[in-house]
Scaffold this active site. Structure first.
Site, short mmCIF file in Angstrom:
data_model
loop_
_atom_site.label_atom_id
_atom_site.label_comp_id
_atom_site.label_asym_id
_atom_site.label_seq_id
_atom_site.Cartn_x
_atom_site.Cartn_y
_atom_site.Cartn_z
N GLU A 58 34.75 30.00 38.10
CA GLU A 58 34.72 31.18 38.97
C GLU A 58 33.84 30.98 40.20
O GLU A 58 33.95 31.75 41.17
CB GLU A 58 34.22 32.40 38.17
CG GLU A 58 35.18 32.86 37.10
CD GLU A 58 34.63 34.03 36.29
OE1 GLU A 58 35.42 34.66 35.57
OE2 GLU A 58 33.42 34.32 36.38
N HIS A 94 28.72 29.55 32.32
CA HIS A 94 29.02 30.23 31.06
C HIS A 94 30.32 29.69 30.49
O HIS A 94 31.21 29.25 31.21
CB HIS A 94 29.09 31.75 31.21
CG HIS A 94 30.22 32.29 32.05
ND1 HIS A 94 30.40 31.98 33.37
CD2 HIS A 94 31.20 33.18 31.74
CE1 HIS A 94 31.44 32.64 33.85
NE2 HIS A 94 31.95 33.36 32.88
N HIS A 120 30.28 39.38 37.56
CA HIS A 120 31.11 40.57 37.29
C HIS A 120 31.35 40.73 35.78
O HIS A 120 32.40 41.21 35.37
CB HIS A 120 32.43 40.51 38.07
CG HIS A 120 33.35 39.37 37.70
ND1 HIS A 120 34.10 38.68 38.63
CD2 HIS A 120 33.66 38.79 36.51
CE1 HIS A 120 34.83 37.77 38.04
NE2 HIS A 120 34.58 37.82 36.74
N HIS A 141 41.80 39.77 35.70
CA HIS A 141 41.78 39.29 34.32
C HIS A 141 43.02 39.77 33.58
O HIS A 141 42.94 40.41 32.53
CB HIS A 141 40.51 39.77 33.63
CG HIS A 141 39.25 39.29 34.30
ND1 HIS A 141 38.75 39.88 35.43
CD2 HIS A 141 38.41 38.26 33.99
CE1 HIS A 141 37.64 39.25 35.81
NE2 HIS A 141 37.42 38.26 34.96
#
Length: 294
Positions: A240, A193, A12, A59
């Site tokens: 995540e 990441h 996403h 977020h």
């Protein structure tokens, strides 16, 4: 009753939304990524689901750190797309089926998952970044969304096992709904990441592919990993991946991979994977694409 017909795991990354909105799908740096979503969008168009149940993380848009729930479910007819600093996007509000959302919420509480509930709040790129790559949106989305937010930002986080069990409870909730709905479950979030600190730009392709393979065959092995394991293997933000495990918990024991696209163009491993429920109809129907690994 409502029936689960498949699952999707997808990144996403917010820059996907920026590239999409600015018409950059055919640029060399972006085309391999967007090309990977086309088979998934085609499958969704053919299957015509009524609902997408989406596990994602907020977020600090819908919630903030002074009150950030472990699990939260949206219940409402409409959820606006958040303006995250680049201006309002040309997308319609996300639509909800209140009766179905409320049924899932009540079933989860009765299954001993204590949730927060939100209405009419904006939803950010955790859902809105991949959504137009999956579904058409002119003049409106073809179905409704059940947004289920999972805390992967503020410790203490739910464990990987707890997320998997949440997915199992969501499956029970869906299958107890009396209306004939076709449901696809979506887990969003990045693979390897890290975007801050000494390991900024860290990726681990070998771990990403191992995760995707284990995800099908032995997801319970992934539930045994600690948050520190996910961070060590994939970088800080790769925690995540526990949201993918919530999606996996909704799916049956037997799933097969229909399509995979993995693209490592920047500091973030971006991927979309489509899963079918049950026994694979034939190896010839399973297409795997792995792009940008060199």
């Amino acid at each position: 009753m409502a029936r689960i017909i498949g699952g999707i795991g997808t990144s996403h990354v917010p820059t996907i939304a920026l590239a999409y909105d600015r018409g950059r799908q055919n640029e060399p740096a972006w085309e391999p990524l967007f090309e990977g979503y086309r088979p998934v969008a085609k499958w969704l168009a053919e299957q015509n689901p009524d609902v997408l149940v989406v596990f994602y993380n907020d977020h600090a848009t819908t919630f903030f750190f002074d009150m950030y729930p472990t699990f939260a479910i949206g219940i409402g007819e409409h959820f606006p797309i958040a303006d995250e600093g680049a201006g309002l996007r040309g997308l319609p509000d996300i639509r909800g089926d209140v009766e179905f959302q409320a049924h899932i919420a009540e079933a989860l509480v009765n299954d001993e998952f204590d949730l927060a509930f939100f209405q009419s709040r904006p939803i950010d790129h955790g859902v809105a970044s991949p959504l137009p790559l999956l579904w058409p949106h002119e003049p409106d989305w073809p179905g409704t969304v059940v947004p289920i937010a999972i805390n992967v930002l503020q410790y203490p986080l739910p464990t990987a096992r707890r997320c998997y069990r949440l997915g199992q409870a969501v499956r029970r909730a869906i299958e107890s709904y009396p209306e004939d709905l076709r449901v696809v479950v979506v887990g969003t979030g990045g693979l390897s990441h890290q975007i801050h600190g000494e390991r900024t730009g860290f990726n681990n392709t070998a771990w990403d592919l191992e995760f995707l393979d284990t995800f099908i065959r032995n997801p319970k092995k992934l539930t045994e990993l600690r948050h520190a394991d996910y961070v060590r293997l994939g970088g800080a933000e790769s925690v995540e991946q526990i949201m993918w495990l919530a999606m996996r918990g909704v799916l049956s024991e037997d799933i097969y991979e229909i399509h995979r696209n993995y693209y490592l163009a920047t500091t973030t491993a971006m991927t979309v994977v489509l899963y079918g429920e049950g026994v694979a109809p034939g190896a010839q129907q399973i297409a795997a694409a792995q792009t940008g690994l060199d």
